[in-house]
Design a protein around this motif. Structure first.
Motif, PDB file in Angstrom:
ATOM      1  N   GLY A 279       0.811  -1.212   0.000  1.00  0.00           N
ATOM      2  CA  GLY A 279       0.000   0.000   0.000  1.00  0.00           C
ATOM      3  C   GLY A 279       0.842   1.257   0.000  1.00  0.00           C
ATOM      4  N   LEU A 280       1.924   1.256   0.770  1.00  0.00           N
ATOM      5  CA  LEU A 280       2.819   2.401   0.802  1.00  0.00           C
ATOM      6  C   LEU A 280       3.471   2.625  -0.557  1.00  0.00           C
ATOM      7  CD1 LEU A 280       4.334   4.641   2.316  1.00  0.00           C
ATOM      8  CD2 LEU A 280       6.021   2.925   2.956  1.00  0.00           C
TER       9      LEU A 280
ATOM     10  N   GLY B 252       1.516   6.491  -6.829  1.00  0.00           N
ATOM     11  CA  GLY B 252       0.378   7.309  -7.231  1.00  0.00           C
ATOM     12  C   GLY B 252       0.607   8.771  -6.922  1.00  0.00           C
ATOM     13  N   LYS B 253       1.234   9.055  -5.787  1.00  0.00           N
ATOM     14  CA  LYS B 253       1.542  10.431  -5.408  1.00  0.00           C
ATOM     15  C   LYS B 253       2.564  11.036  -6.366  1.00  0.00           C
ATOM     16  CE  LYS B 253       2.208  12.928  -1.127  1.00  0.00           C
ATOM     17  NZ  LYS B 253       2.458  12.829   0.296  1.00  0.00           N
ATOM     18  N   LEU B 254       3.492  10.219  -6.819  1.00  0.00           N
ATOM     19  CA  LEU B 254       4.506  10.665  -7.764  1.00  0.00           C
ATOM     20  C   LEU B 254       3.902  10.979  -9.134  1.00  0.00           C
ATOM     21  CD1 LEU B 254       7.610  10.987  -8.234  1.00  0.00           C
ATOM     22  CD2 LEU B 254       7.591   8.628  -9.019  1.00  0.00           C
TER      23      LEU B 254
ATOM     24  N   GLY C 129      -3.194   3.868  -1.015  1.00  0.00           N
ATOM     25  CA  GLY C 129      -2.435   2.827  -1.715  1.00  0.00           C
ATOM     26  C   GLY C 129      -3.015   1.436  -1.534  1.00  0.00           C
ATOM     27  N   VAL C 130      -3.414   1.104  -0.317  1.00  0.00           N
ATOM     28  CA  VAL C 130      -4.002  -0.220  -0.057  1.00  0.00           C
ATOM     29  C   VAL C 130      -5.321  -0.373  -0.809  1.00  0.00           C
ATOM     30  CG1 VAL C 130      -5.028  -1.670   1.740  1.00  0.00           C
ATOM     31  CG2 VAL C 130      -2.849  -0.564   2.160  1.00  0.00           C
ATOM     32  N   VAL C 131      -6.172   0.643  -0.717  1.00  0.00           N
ATOM     33  CA  VAL C 131      -7.462   0.597  -1.416  1.00  0.00           C
ATOM     34  C   VAL C 131      -7.232   0.528  -2.925  1.00  0.00           C
ATOM     35  CG1 VAL C 131      -9.566   1.904  -1.906  1.00  0.00           C
ATOM     36  CG2 VAL C 131      -8.728   1.727   0.433  1.00  0.00           C
TER      37      VAL C 131
ATOM     38  N   SER D 143      -4.430   4.791  -7.926  1.00  0.00           N
ATOM     39  CA  SER D 143      -3.820   5.449  -6.776  1.00  0.00           C
ATOM     40  C   SER D 143      -3.601   6.937  -7.048  1.00  0.00           C
ATOM     41  CB  SER D 143      -2.490   4.780  -6.440  1.00  0.00           C
ATOM     42  OG  SER D 143      -1.874   5.425  -5.358  1.00  0.00           O
ATOM     43  N   ALA D 144      -3.181   7.287  -8.249  1.00  0.00           N
ATOM     44  CA  ALA D 144      -2.978   8.697  -8.588  1.00  0.00           C
ATOM     45  C   ALA D 144      -4.293   9.466  -8.484  1.00  0.00           C
ATOM     46  CB  ALA D 144      -2.395   8.831  -9.990  1.00  0.00           C
TER      47      ALA D 144
END
Length: 90
Positions: free
Chosen positions: A13-14, A20-22, A39-41, A73-74
């Motif tokens: 998830g991390l 996704g944040k990147l 991330g996990v979801v 995730s993004a």
């Protein structure tokens, strides 16, 4: 479900959340715990969407499935940053 699968899920998830944040445009001022949750979801949803599109599980890294997870995730990180940033801190 053992402790190793919980820790593995948090690590995955991390990683998915950070990817996704990147990829997400702009700056996302969200805490690391929210990044892990997103991330996990996203990992679960990405797997479901990939299976719906017919991506089969392989013994090695599923790059197409990972792509689905990172894109979801993004979007999730962007949404979370929008909602998290709207809270007032006066």
């Amino acid at each position: 479900m053992g402790i190793d699968s919980v820790i593995g899920g948090l690590i995955i998830g991390l990683v998915i959340g950070l990817l996704g944040k990147l990829v997400a445009p702009g700056k996302q001022a969200i805490p690391i715990w929210l990044t892990i949750v997103v991330g996990v979801v996203s990992a679960f949803l990405g797997t479901l969407v990939a299976r719906a599109f017919g991506v089969e599980e392989t013994p090695r890294i599923d790059w197409l499935e990972l792509l689905f997870q990172v894109v979801i995730s993004a979007v999730g990180v962007s949404l979370a940053a929008g909602f998290y940033g709207k809270t007032s801190r006066r």
